[in-house]
Design an enzyme around this catalytic site. Structure first.
Site, PDB file in Angstrom:
ATOM      1  N   ASN A   1       0.830  -1.204   0.000  1.00 37.36           N
ATOM      2  CA  ASN A   1       0.000   0.000   0.000  1.00 37.36           C
ATOM      3  C   ASN A   1       0.868   1.260   0.000  1.00 37.36           C
ATOM      4  O   ASN A   1       1.793   1.381   0.778  1.00 37.36           O
ATOM      5  CB  ASN A   1      -0.899  -0.038   1.242  1.00 37.36           C
TER       6      ASN A   1
ATOM      7  N   HIS B   1      -3.415   0.328  -3.470  1.00 37.21           N
ATOM      8  CA  HIS B   1      -3.479  -0.659  -2.400  1.00 37.21           C
ATOM      9  C   HIS B   1      -2.390  -1.697  -2.678  1.00 37.21           C
ATOM     10  O   HIS B   1      -1.794  -1.710  -3.764  1.00 37.21           O
ATOM     11  CB  HIS B   1      -4.860  -1.314  -2.382  1.00 37.21           C
TER      12      HIS B   1
ATOM     13  N   GLU C   1      -2.443  -4.846  -3.398  1.00 31.85           N
ATOM     14  CA  GLU C   1      -2.694  -5.695  -4.560  1.00 31.85           C
ATOM     15  C   GLU C   1      -2.480  -4.915  -5.863  1.00 31.85           C
ATOM     16  O   GLU C   1      -1.941  -5.430  -6.843  1.00 31.85           O
ATOM     17  CB  GLU C   1      -4.135  -6.225  -4.520  1.00 31.85           C
TER      18      GLU C   1
ATOM     19  N   SER D   1      -7.933  -9.366   3.307  1.00 32.19           N
ATOM     20  CA  SER D   1      -9.077  -9.605   2.419  1.00 32.19           C
ATOM     21  C   SER D   1      -9.294  -8.399   1.493  1.00 32.19           C
ATOM     22  O   SER D   1      -9.341  -7.264   1.938  1.00 32.19           O
ATOM     23  CB  SER D   1     -10.317  -9.844   3.282  1.00 32.19           C
TER      24      SER D   1
ATOM     25  N   CYS E   1     -10.443  -5.400  -0.819  1.00 31.16           N
ATOM     26  CA  CYS E   1     -11.518  -4.399  -0.872  1.00 31.16           C
ATOM     27  C   CYS E   1     -12.218  -4.465  -2.234  1.00 31.16           C
ATOM     28  O   CYS E   1     -11.768  -5.166  -3.149  1.00 31.16           O
ATOM     29  CB  CYS E   1     -10.927  -3.011  -0.644  1.00 31.16           C
TER      30      CYS E   1
ATOM     31  N   CYS F   1      -9.773  -3.713  -5.298  1.00 31.90           N
ATOM     32  CA  CYS F   1      -8.830  -4.792  -5.642  1.00 31.90           C
ATOM     33  C   CYS F   1      -9.583  -6.012  -6.168  1.00 31.90           C
ATOM     34  O   CYS F   1      -9.101  -6.713  -7.065  1.00 31.90           O
ATOM     35  CB  CYS F   1      -7.979  -5.128  -4.431  1.00 31.90           C
TER      36      CYS F   1
ATOM     37  N   ASP G   1      -8.304   4.742   4.218  1.00 29.87           N
ATOM     38  CA  ASP G   1      -7.954   3.749   3.200  1.00 29.87           C
ATOM     39  C   ASP G   1      -9.123   2.880   2.777  1.00 29.87           C
ATOM     40  O   ASP G   1      -9.154   2.369   1.655  1.00 29.87           O
ATOM     41  CB  ASP G   1      -6.815   2.855   3.719  1.00 29.87           C
TER      42      ASP G   1
END
Lengths: 145, 145
Positions: free
Chosen positions: A39, A50, A52, A77, A79, A82, A142
């Protein structure tokens, strides 16, 4: 721990050491990491990178045939952003460090045929808990809260 | 044409003139553009900076309270990534130039309470048609095909 989840956690720890949000990710193709990231909200003032997304960006432009053989590893996990990115590129599988801190769009991923594995790794969880206790407003920003 | 959709189209045209994918977007808060952008796949080798993402990135870090009062204008129906990003940040409304070239995740947006307006603007459509005829492989790469 799985070596790729460990690599994602190493990215998360690097983000933490930079004063950032400690979420990391790696994109794996045929057993090899082709992109890694974490991130960058604090470090680059980015609202789209982020963990990912940063891993995907660092993997560079790939043909659909590559994405369709990839596994994305992420410490938390994913969002909606992503998740949507995985759906756009047709990434068929995600391995998630933990979803106790934040439950992302796992159901949407499954409903679109993506394989979702949750490791429930305590080190991923503890790192996020420490961060959120230290910087709750940054965490809320975020996740759009 | 709506002034904000025109601004998004201007961004798309700029992208085309740069040799890029001609999709543009502006983020509008209380009647004022706070971020504008266009697809940067070619120009920056980015796999995450679709037009909508570039507009959001250029708006910089905003509190949730601002996103929740924004309207996103985009020349083309938003893909899963851009859709997920709108859901992440709680953007309540999107105005779409056209969805004849590409039907994005409009149903998902609506199912999550986002207001979706489609202008069906012919200039947005013709620009995309010209581009796709010229660079079909680049277009396919952008939508993960």
């Amino acid at each position: 721990m799985d070596q790729f989840l460990q690599a994602a956690l190493d990215e998360a720890k690097q983000g933490y050491s930079e004063g950032g949000i400690p979420i990391g990710s790696v994109l794996v193709h045929n057993g090899k990491i082709i992109g890694r990231g974490h991130n960058k909200r604090v470090q680059e003032g980015s609202v789209v990178l982020h963990g990912e997304m940063d891993a995907l960006e660092n993997a560079g432009r790939q043909p659909a045939s590559v994405y369709q053989e990839c596994v994305l590893y992420t410490t938390l996990s994913p969002c909606p952003m992503c998740t949507g990115t995985m759906l756009l590129y047709g990434i068929p599988k995600v391995v998630i460090g933990e979803n106790r801190t934040f439950m992302g769009e796992e159901e949407l991923l499954r409903s679109r045929g993506v394989t979702v594995e949750v490791a429930d790794n305590d080190e991923c969880y503890q790192l996020m808990q420490k961060f959120i206790q230290e910087k709750p407003a940054l965490w809320n920003e975020d996740i759009g809260v």
